[in-house]
Design a protein around this motif. Structure first.
Motif, PDB file in Angstrom:
ATOM      1  N   ASN A 142     -48.352  32.908  22.788  1.00 45.04           N
ATOM      2  CA  ASN A 142     -47.577  31.776  23.297  1.00 45.04           C
ATOM      3  C   ASN A 142     -48.409  30.934  24.269  1.00 45.04           C
ATOM      4  O   ASN A 142     -48.349  29.692  24.244  1.00 45.04           O
ATOM      5  CB  ASN A 142     -46.318  32.297  23.983  1.00 45.04           C
ATOM      6  N   ASN A 143     -49.200  31.575  25.112  1.00 46.22           N
ATOM      7  CA  ASN A 143     -50.061  30.828  26.037  1.00 46.22           C
ATOM      8  C   ASN A 143     -51.135  30.043  25.284  1.00 46.22           C
ATOM      9  O   ASN A 143     -51.476  28.908  25.662  1.00 46.22           O
ATOM     10  CB  ASN A 143     -50.722  31.778  27.033  1.00 46.22           C
ATOM     11  N   ASP A 144     -51.670  30.635  24.206  1.00 46.79           N
ATOM     12  CA  ASP A 144     -52.667  29.906  23.403  1.00 46.79           C
ATOM     13  C   ASP A 144     -52.061  28.677  22.751  1.00 46.79           C
ATOM     14  O   ASP A 144     -52.726  27.640  22.622  1.00 46.79           O
ATOM     15  CB  ASP A 144     -53.249  30.836  22.345  1.00 46.79           C
ATOM     16  N   LEU A 145     -50.815  28.803  22.306  1.00 50.17           N
ATOM     17  CA  LEU A 145     -50.156  27.648  21.707  1.00 50.17           C
ATOM     18  C   LEU A 145     -49.939  26.533  22.732  1.00 50.17           C
ATOM     19  O   LEU A 145     -50.086  25.339  22.422  1.00 50.17           O
ATOM     20  CB  LEU A 145     -48.807  28.051  21.100  1.00 50.17           C
ATOM     21  N   LYS A 146     -49.573  26.909  23.953  1.00 48.69           N
ATOM     22  CA  LYS A 146     -49.322  25.893  24.980  1.00 48.69           C
ATOM     23  C   LYS A 146     -50.602  25.154  25.360  1.00 48.69           C
ATOM     24  O   LYS A 146     -50.570  23.954  25.684  1.00 48.69           O
ATOM     25  CB  LYS A 146     -48.725  26.556  26.224  1.00 48.69           C
ATOM     26  N   ASN A 147     -51.730  25.850  25.328  1.00 47.50           N
ATOM     27  CA  ASN A 147     -52.998  25.262  25.778  1.00 47.50           C
ATOM     28  C   ASN A 147     -53.860  24.749  24.640  1.00 47.50           C
ATOM     29  O   ASN A 147     -55.046  24.455  24.844  1.00 47.50           O
ATOM     30  CB  ASN A 147     -53.788  26.294  26.586  1.00 47.50           C
ATOM     31  N   ILE A 148     -53.309  24.662  23.435  1.00 48.94           N
ATOM     32  CA  ILE A 148     -54.115  24.284  22.282  1.00 48.94           C
ATOM     33  C   ILE A 148     -54.445  22.785  22.320  1.00 48.94           C
ATOM     34  O   ILE A 148     -53.655  21.962  22.785  1.00 48.94           O
ATOM     35  CB  ILE A 148     -53.371  24.641  20.970  1.00 48.94           C
ATOM     36  N   ASP A 149     -55.611  22.469  21.846  1.00 52.56           N
ATOM     37  CA  ASP A 149     -56.038  21.078  21.717  1.00 52.56           C
ATOM     38  C   ASP A 149     -55.817  20.649  20.269  1.00 52.56           C
ATOM     39  O   ASP A 149     -56.452  21.170  19.352  1.00 52.56           O
ATOM     40  CB  ASP A 149     -57.517  20.959  22.095  1.00 52.56           C
ATOM     41  N   PHE A 150     -54.899  19.710  20.066  1.00 54.11           N
ATOM     42  CA  PHE A 150     -54.542  19.333  18.699  1.00 54.11           C
ATOM     43  C   PHE A 150     -55.631  18.520  18.012  1.00 54.11           C
ATOM     44  O   PHE A 150     -55.541  18.256  16.814  1.00 54.11           O
ATOM     45  CB  PHE A 150     -53.220  18.550  18.700  1.00 54.11           C
TER      46      PHE A 150
ATOM     47  N   VAL B 260     -58.506  19.698  17.572  1.00 54.51           N
ATOM     48  CA  VAL B 260     -59.226  20.699  16.776  1.00 54.51           C
ATOM     49  C   VAL B 260     -58.253  21.699  16.160  1.00 54.51           C
ATOM     50  O   VAL B 260     -58.669  22.773  15.720  1.00 54.51           O
ATOM     51  CB  VAL B 260     -60.265  21.431  17.651  1.00 54.51           C
ATOM     52  N   PHE B 261     -56.948  21.368  16.167  1.00 56.04           N
ATOM     53  CA  PHE B 261     -55.962  22.322  15.664  1.00 56.04           C
ATOM     54  C   PHE B 261     -56.086  22.551  14.164  1.00 56.04           C
ATOM     55  O   PHE B 261     -55.811  23.638  13.662  1.00 56.04           O
ATOM     56  CB  PHE B 261     -54.549  21.827  15.988  1.00 56.04           C
TER      57      PHE B 261
ATOM     58  N   ASP C 144     -47.684  11.845  15.079  1.00 50.34           N
ATOM     59  CA  ASP C 144     -49.029  11.527  15.553  1.00 50.34           C
ATOM     60  C   ASP C 144     -49.963  11.394  14.363  1.00 50.34           C
ATOM     61  O   ASP C 144     -50.004  12.263  13.480  1.00 50.34           O
ATOM     62  CB  ASP C 144     -49.528  12.628  16.496  1.00 50.34           C
ATOM     63  N   ASN C 145     -50.744  10.329  14.322  1.00 53.18           N
ATOM     64  CA  ASN C 145     -51.659  10.113  13.192  1.00 53.18           C
ATOM     65  C   ASN C 145     -52.866  11.040  13.235  1.00 53.18           C
ATOM     66  O   ASN C 145     -53.560  11.207  12.228  1.00 53.18           O
ATOM     67  CB  ASN C 145     -52.151   8.651  13.209  1.00 53.18           C
ATOM     68  N   LEU C 146     -53.103  11.652  14.425  1.00 56.20           N
ATOM     69  CA  LEU C 146     -54.278  12.507  14.531  1.00 56.20           C
ATOM     70  C   LEU C 146     -54.071  13.892  13.903  1.00 56.20           C
ATOM     71  O   LEU C 146     -55.022  14.640  13.734  1.00 56.20           O
ATOM     72  CB  LEU C 146     -54.656  12.687  16.011  1.00 56.20           C
ATOM     73  N   ILE C 147     -52.838  14.206  13.554  1.00 56.06           N
ATOM     74  CA  ILE C 147     -52.553  15.521  13.005  1.00 56.06           C
ATOM     75  C   ILE C 147     -52.068  15.382  11.570  1.00 56.06           C
ATOM     76  O   ILE C 147     -51.340  14.443  11.224  1.00 56.06           O
ATOM     77  CB  ILE C 147     -51.513  16.257  13.866  1.00 56.06           C
ATOM     78  N   ASN C 148     -52.498  16.293  10.758  1.00 53.59           N
ATOM     79  CA  ASN C 148     -52.162  16.250   9.343  1.00 53.59           C
ATOM     80  C   ASN C 148     -50.779  16.853   9.105  1.00 53.59           C
ATOM     81  O   ASN C 148     -50.288  17.650   9.901  1.00 53.59           O
ATOM     82  CB  ASN C 148     -53.227  17.023   8.551  1.00 53.59           C
ATOM     83  N   ARG C 149     -50.186  16.460   7.968  1.00 53.36           N
ATOM     84  CA  ARG C 149     -48.873  17.021   7.612  1.00 53.36           C
ATOM     85  C   ARG C 149     -48.957  18.521   7.353  1.00 53.36           C
ATOM     86  O   ARG C 149     -47.986  19.254   7.548  1.00 53.36           O
ATOM     87  CB  ARG C 149     -48.345  16.294   6.363  1.00 53.36           C
TER      88      ARG C 149
END
Length: 438
Positions: free
Chosen positions: A272-280, A282-283, A385-390
């Motif tokens: 859960n902490n990794d999900l909160k701190n993730i950089d989208f 490079v997701f 967000d356009n930076l993230i894929n479907r």
């Protein structure tokens, strides 16, 4: 038969006296049940097993049973010695000697009149130690049965336990510093419950019962020990074995379960902490890695639930019987100091096991619910967000739709924090009803 009796036409009616009586008693329905007696009344069982075959034993149950048969069996030595005494002498069972009355000190027990049985034995709270109360005796017996069942249940799951232990030891996402800090606490609890607590309780009980009468007879099944130091030693050893079974055994099993449950909770917490701190940004590169990691943790959590389902039910049931026995003893009219030690140990064991397992097991669904909440907030934040894929959004939505795994006891009880209030309230209510049930 022919080896022991003369084989002649004159001797045709010889039988073995005791076996013949038992055969007749079994047909009439008055033969005593020695197995049941060994559990419910060990003092009477030992008197019959180690003493002579008395006809009173066929008056204990069945047709024409006699309420005074038990006392007649336990006091046969007094009636045996009374006709052989000189005038002014009394047989004292406790000191195993004959005391002469006259100018010397008076005997401690009054002389038994001919054809008179002594009054029934009713020493204040010694009945609790002998478990004369059948309901309380059943509770103690059932605790022992549950302890054996718990051992063999865990032994049956040893392959799955090895799989879980290998997972929690070699998973790359374990927080070493956090785990070392918590394991120091676990090690301390294990040392206290396994070594310090039973020795301390046994020492306190041996000290409190040093001047009490009849306590040693409980551990020796009625065999009299004259030496005071030997009595204290027997009380200590017997109490140590008793507390090892009723306190150490369930506490160690609970702590071993808590270690695995706590480790799985740590993995969910870190995820859960990794999900909160993730950089989208490079997701997309780590999307499949996150999904596979969560699927693995979820799979091992379900395996943990299946492995501990039956053991959790057994250890909870044993803890409830511990609390019931403490409630039964505490509601008596008088409670001596050494019985307070028994009550305290039973209450400690029951409360510790139920509270620790409930709080630790309830963290698993709480962590999974927090993960679903975090994923939901991420979807709402980056859905357009356009930076993230479907593709990444679909992965997060599938993770969000997964069911929450609740740790359960045999599928009957799902562990939530509210279970504590429900369980203790139900125990107190129905415990009072059972104690007062006649």
């Amino acid at each position: 038969m022919r080896r022991r009796y003369i084989d002649s036409p004159r001797h045709t009616l010889e039988v073995d006296f005791i076996s013949y009586q038992d055969e007749l008693a079994e047909q009439i329905g008055v033969k005593p049940n020695f197995f049941k007696m060994a559990v419910t009344d060990p003092k009477l069982f030992w008197a019959l097993f180690a003493g002579p075959s008395l006809p009173y034993q066929y008056r204990l149950q069945g047709l024409h049973s006699w309420p005074g048969a038990r006392d007649a069996i336990l006091t046969y030595k007094e009636r045996l010695v009374t006709p052989l005494q000189k005038p002014g002498q009394n047989y004292v069972t406790k000191n195993k000697c004959l005391l002469t009355t006259g100018n010397g000190p008076k005997p401690k027990t009054p002389a038994l009149e001919p054809k008179q049985l002594p009054s029934p034995v009713s020493e204040d709270l010694k009945s609790a130690l002998y478990s004369l109360d059948k309901k309380l005796g059943f509770a103690f017996i059932f605790i022992n049965v549950l302890a054996i069942a718990l051992y063999y249940t865990m032994l049956h799951q040893r392959r799955k336990l090895r799989n879980l232990i290998h997972f929690v030891r070699f998973h790359p996402n374990s927080l070493r510093s956090y785990l070392n800090k918590n394991y120091t606490c676990f090690k301390t609890l294990i040392v206290v419950s396994a070594y310090v607590l039973p020795v301390f309780l046994a020492s306190v009980l041996a000290y409190l019962t040093r001047d009490a009468e009849g306590i040693t007879d409980f551990w020796t099944l009625g065999y009299y020990v004259e030496s005071k130091s030997h009595q204290i030693l027997i009380n200590f050893v017997g109490s140590y074995v008793c507390y090892s079974v009723y306190v150490t055994y369930p506490c160690l099993f609970a702590l071993s379960m808590l270690v695995l449950i706590h480790r799985c909770g740590i993995f969910l917490f870190k995820f859960n902490n990794d999900l909160k701190n993730i950089d989208f940004n490079v997701f997309s590169a780590k999307c499949s890695e996150f999904a596979n990691d969560y699927n693995l943790i979820e799979e091992k959590t379900r395996l943990l639930r299946d492995v501990f389902s039956t053991p959790l039910f057994i250890i909870l049931l044993s803890s409830f019987f511990n609390l019931y026995s403490a409630l039964s003893i505490s509601l008596r009219q008088e409670v001596s100091m050494y019985l307070i030690v028994d009550i305290s140990s039973s209450v400690f064991t029951g409360v510790f096991v139920i509270t620790s397992l409930t709080i630790c097991n309830s963290k698993i669904p709480e962590y999974m619910l927090e993960i679903k909440t975090t994923i939901g907030s991420l979807i709402d934040k980056h859905k357009f967000d356009n930076l993230i894929n479907r593709k990444e959004i679909d992965v997060l939505e599938r993770m969000e739709k997964k069911d929450i795994t609740y740790m359960s006891a045999w599928g009957m009880v799902n562990f939530r924090r509210s279970f504590l209030l429900t369980s203790f309230g139900a125990l107190f209510t129905y415990g009072l009803l059972l104690v007062n049930l006649k």
